[in-house]
Design a protein around this motif. Structure first.
Motif, PDB file in Angstrom:
ATOM      1  N   SER A   1       0.859  -1.185   0.000  1.00 40.59           N
ATOM      2  CA  SER A   1       0.000   0.000   0.000  1.00 40.59           C
ATOM      3  C   SER A   1       0.891   1.229   0.000  1.00 40.59           C
ATOM      4  O   SER A   1       2.039   1.185   0.424  1.00 40.59           O
ATOM      5  CB  SER A   1      -0.900   0.017   1.243  1.00 40.59           C
ATOM      6  OG  SER A   1      -0.097   0.053   2.415  1.00 40.59           O
ATOM      7  N   TYR A   2       0.373   2.291  -0.537  1.00 39.95           N
ATOM      8  CA  TYR A   2       1.136   3.528  -0.592  1.00 39.95           C
ATOM      9  C   TYR A   2       1.007   4.299   0.711  1.00 39.95           C
ATOM     10  O   TYR A   2      -0.074   4.423   1.269  1.00 39.95           O
ATOM     11  CB  TYR A   2       0.645   4.406  -1.750  1.00 39.95           C
ATOM     12  CG  TYR A   2       0.791   3.764  -3.099  1.00 39.95           C
ATOM     13  CD1 TYR A   2       2.041   3.497  -3.634  1.00 39.95           C
ATOM     14  CD2 TYR A   2      -0.344   3.395  -3.828  1.00 39.95           C
ATOM     15  CE1 TYR A   2       2.174   2.897  -4.880  1.00 39.95           C
ATOM     16  CE2 TYR A   2      -0.220   2.794  -5.070  1.00 39.95           C
ATOM     17  CZ  TYR A   2       1.043   2.544  -5.587  1.00 39.95           C
ATOM     18  OH  TYR A   2       1.168   1.948  -6.812  1.00 39.95           O
ATOM     19  N   ASP A   3       2.116   4.804   1.183  1.00 35.93           N
ATOM     20  CA  ASP A   3       2.085   5.653   2.369  1.00 35.93           C
ATOM     21  C   ASP A   3       1.810   7.083   1.943  1.00 35.93           C
ATOM     22  O   ASP A   3       2.315   7.554   0.928  1.00 35.93           O
ATOM     23  CB  ASP A   3       3.431   5.593   3.105  1.00 35.93           C
ATOM     24  CG  ASP A   3       3.667   4.213   3.690  1.00 35.93           C
ATOM     25  OD1 ASP A   3       2.692   3.544   4.039  1.00 35.93           O
ATOM     26  OD2 ASP A   3       4.849   3.809   3.781  1.00 35.93           O
ATOM     27  N   ASP A   4       0.979   7.755   2.702  1.00 38.01           N
ATOM     28  CA  ASP A   4       0.722   9.159   2.407  1.00 38.01           C
ATOM     29  C   ASP A   4       2.002   9.954   2.609  1.00 38.01           C
ATOM     30  O   ASP A   4       2.758   9.715   3.557  1.00 38.01           O
ATOM     31  CB  ASP A   4      -0.390   9.706   3.308  1.00 38.01           C
ATOM     32  CG  ASP A   4      -1.736   9.068   3.010  1.00 38.01           C
ATOM     33  OD1 ASP A   4      -1.928   8.642   1.854  1.00 38.01           O
ATOM     34  OD2 ASP A   4      -2.571   8.989   3.942  1.00 38.01           O
ATOM     35  N   ALA A   5       2.249  10.886   1.716  1.00 34.15           N
ATOM     36  CA  ALA A   5       3.455  11.720   1.794  1.00 34.15           C
ATOM     37  C   ALA A   5       3.059  13.184   1.732  1.00 34.15           C
ATOM     38  O   ALA A   5       2.144  13.571   0.999  1.00 34.15           O
ATOM     39  CB  ALA A   5       4.405  11.373   0.664  1.00 34.15           C
TER      40      ALA A   5
ATOM     41  N   TYR B   1       7.581   3.334  -0.360  1.00 30.72           N
ATOM     42  CA  TYR B   1       6.883   2.353  -1.195  1.00 30.72           C
ATOM     43  C   TYR B   1       7.026   0.996  -0.513  1.00 30.72           C
ATOM     44  O   TYR B   1       8.143   0.499  -0.325  1.00 30.72           O
ATOM     45  CB  TYR B   1       7.516   2.321  -2.591  1.00 30.72           C
ATOM     46  CG  TYR B   1       6.671   1.646  -3.650  1.00 30.72           C
ATOM     47  CD1 TYR B   1       5.931   2.397  -4.542  1.00 30.72           C
ATOM     48  CD2 TYR B   1       6.640   0.265  -3.760  1.00 30.72           C
ATOM     49  CE1 TYR B   1       5.170   1.791  -5.535  1.00 30.72           C
ATOM     50  CE2 TYR B   1       5.873  -0.356  -4.739  1.00 30.72           C
ATOM     51  CZ  TYR B   1       5.143   0.407  -5.628  1.00 30.72           C
ATOM     52  OH  TYR B   1       4.392  -0.197  -6.607  1.00 30.72           O
ATOM     53  N   ALA B   2       5.885   0.426  -0.097  1.00 31.81           N
ATOM     54  CA  ALA B   2       5.908  -0.826   0.669  1.00 31.81           C
ATOM     55  C   ALA B   2       6.595  -1.928  -0.128  1.00 31.81           C
ATOM     56  O   ALA B   2       6.332  -2.127  -1.307  1.00 31.81           O
ATOM     57  CB  ALA B   2       4.494  -1.246   1.037  1.00 31.81           C
ATOM     58  N   GLY B   3       7.492  -2.640   0.544  1.00 34.81           N
ATOM     59  CA  GLY B   3       8.212  -3.724  -0.108  1.00 34.81           C
ATOM     60  C   GLY B   3       9.492  -3.284  -0.795  1.00 34.81           C
ATOM     61  O   GLY B   3      10.240  -4.116  -1.312  1.00 34.81           O
ATOM     62  N   TRP B   4       9.748  -2.004  -0.782  1.00 35.50           N
ATOM     63  CA  TRP B   4      10.972  -1.454  -1.392  1.00 35.50           C
ATOM     64  C   TRP B   4      11.759  -0.684  -0.337  1.00 35.50           C
ATOM     65  O   TRP B   4      11.171  -0.102   0.589  1.00 35.50           O
ATOM     66  CB  TRP B   4      10.640  -0.516  -2.551  1.00 35.50           C
ATOM     67  CG  TRP B   4      10.216  -1.235  -3.800  1.00 35.50           C
ATOM     68  CD1 TRP B   4       9.143  -2.072  -3.937  1.00 35.50           C
ATOM     69  CD2 TRP B   4      10.861  -1.166  -5.075  1.00 35.50           C
ATOM     70  NE1 TRP B   4       9.066  -2.528  -5.220  1.00 35.50           N
ATOM     71  CE2 TRP B   4      10.103  -1.999  -5.951  1.00 35.50           C
ATOM     72  CE3 TRP B   4      11.963  -0.497  -5.565  1.00 35.50           C
ATOM     73  CZ2 TRP B   4      10.439  -2.172  -7.293  1.00 35.50           C
ATOM     74  CZ3 TRP B   4      12.302  -0.658  -6.909  1.00 35.50           C
ATOM     75  CH2 TRP B   4      11.561  -1.497  -7.752  1.00 35.50           C
ATOM     76  N   GLU B   5      13.057  -0.683  -0.477  1.00 29.39           N
ATOM     77  CA  GLU B   5      13.906   0.065   0.450  1.00 29.39           C
ATOM     78  C   GLU B   5      14.728   1.113  -0.308  1.00 29.39           C
ATOM     79  O   GLU B   5      15.017   0.970  -1.504  1.00 29.39           O
ATOM     80  CB  GLU B   5      14.849  -0.879   1.207  1.00 29.39           C
ATOM     81  CG  GLU B   5      15.804  -1.670   0.336  1.00 29.39           C
ATOM     82  CD  GLU B   5      16.662  -2.620   1.152  1.00 29.39           C
ATOM     83  OE1 GLU B   5      16.980  -2.272   2.312  1.00 29.39           O
ATOM     84  OE2 GLU B   5      17.012  -3.714   0.644  1.00 29.39           O
TER      85      GLU B   5
END
Length: 261
Positions: free
Chosen positions: A70-74, A82-86
């Motif tokens: 899911s996208y985090d509000d920014a 970005y979930a699942g990405w670092e």
């Protein structure tokens, strides 16, 4: 939406779901689908299906992530995630053959992290990481990368990759380069032979002689002494030869590389 679903189900009995999405009130689209093997254009379109009949599969260009993100509000460029990405902040960007731009020098709302990752993974299946960095809220850029041989612009850009899939390599500038050499030499010669010239000559002259009278009247000898000078009339031709030889020289030419940004 109703026109989309009614048209698909009435015309195509094998319809199991429809792609229906509107970017604005004046920009909507609809596609009938008969199955759902994987998801395309994740983050850029939507799917409708009869309640309870569809389980969303992974992205068609998925590596180590699935649709469960899911996208985090920014609120600004720096707060994006970005979930699942670092993120590898200021690590530079991965040098790869793909290196395809999605956006450059745009605001973070236009060139967002989610837009960057979604565009790269849906368009280029070989994407393994993305270069995404914002120098300010109005200056963000995104490039899709297919590998990570070495890092460019360390300290000036950042890389994002699926969590646990990327180990940052050394900077590209630390690689050793080979050099090519070439040398040249120059040599030339020429000769000059002037036309022979004759040395001026003088006609021989006879030395005047004067008879000598002796007191003895019975003996008078008048013997002229004549000396003739040998004529020297010729001189040997001279030949001049000059040789010019250039010294050997060498030049060294180095091989380098420019930065993208």
């Amino acid at each position: 939406l109703s026109h989309c679903i009614d048209s698909c189900t009435s015309r195509y009995g094998d319809t199991t779901n429809v792609e229906y999405h509107c970017d604005s009130d004046d920009d909507c689209w609809c596609y009938c689908q008969s199955s759902c093997d994987c998801m395309e254009s994740v983050g850029g379109s939507s799917t409708w299906a009869p309640t309870g009949t569809l389980t969303i599969p992974g992205s068609c260009n998925s590596y180590s992530y699935s649709y469960s993100y899911s996208y985090d509000d920014a609120d600004d460029a720096d707060s994006q995630s970005y979930a699942g990405w670092e993120q590898f902040l200021d690590a530079g960007w991965c040098n790869s053959d793909l290196d395809y731009p999605i956006c450059d020098s745009d605001s973070w709302s236009t060139c967002s992290l989610s837009h960057c990752i979604d565009s790269c993974t849906s368009t280029y299946g070989e994407t393994t990481n993305v270069e995404y960095h914002c120098a300010s809220d109005d200056d963000c850029w995104c490039y899709c990368q297919s590998s990570c041989d070495c890092m460019e612009d360390v300290g000036e850009s950042s890389t994002w990759a699926p969590t646990g899939t990327l180990t940052i390599p050394d900077p590209c500038s630390s690689y050793s380069y080979s050099y090519s050499y070439y040398s040249y030499s120059y040599s030339d010669s020429y000769s000059y032979t002037p036309e022979p010239t004759s040395k001026p000559t003088t006609e021989p002259t006879s030395k005047p002689t004067t008879p000598t009278e002796k007191d003895d009247a019975s003996h008078t000898a008048a013997t002229p002494l004549a000396a003739s000078a040998a004529a020297v009339s010729s001189s040997s031709a001279r030949t001049w030869i000059q040789r010019v030889t250039g010294a050997s020289a060498s030049e060294t030419q180095a091989v380098g590389k420019s930065a993208k940004k």
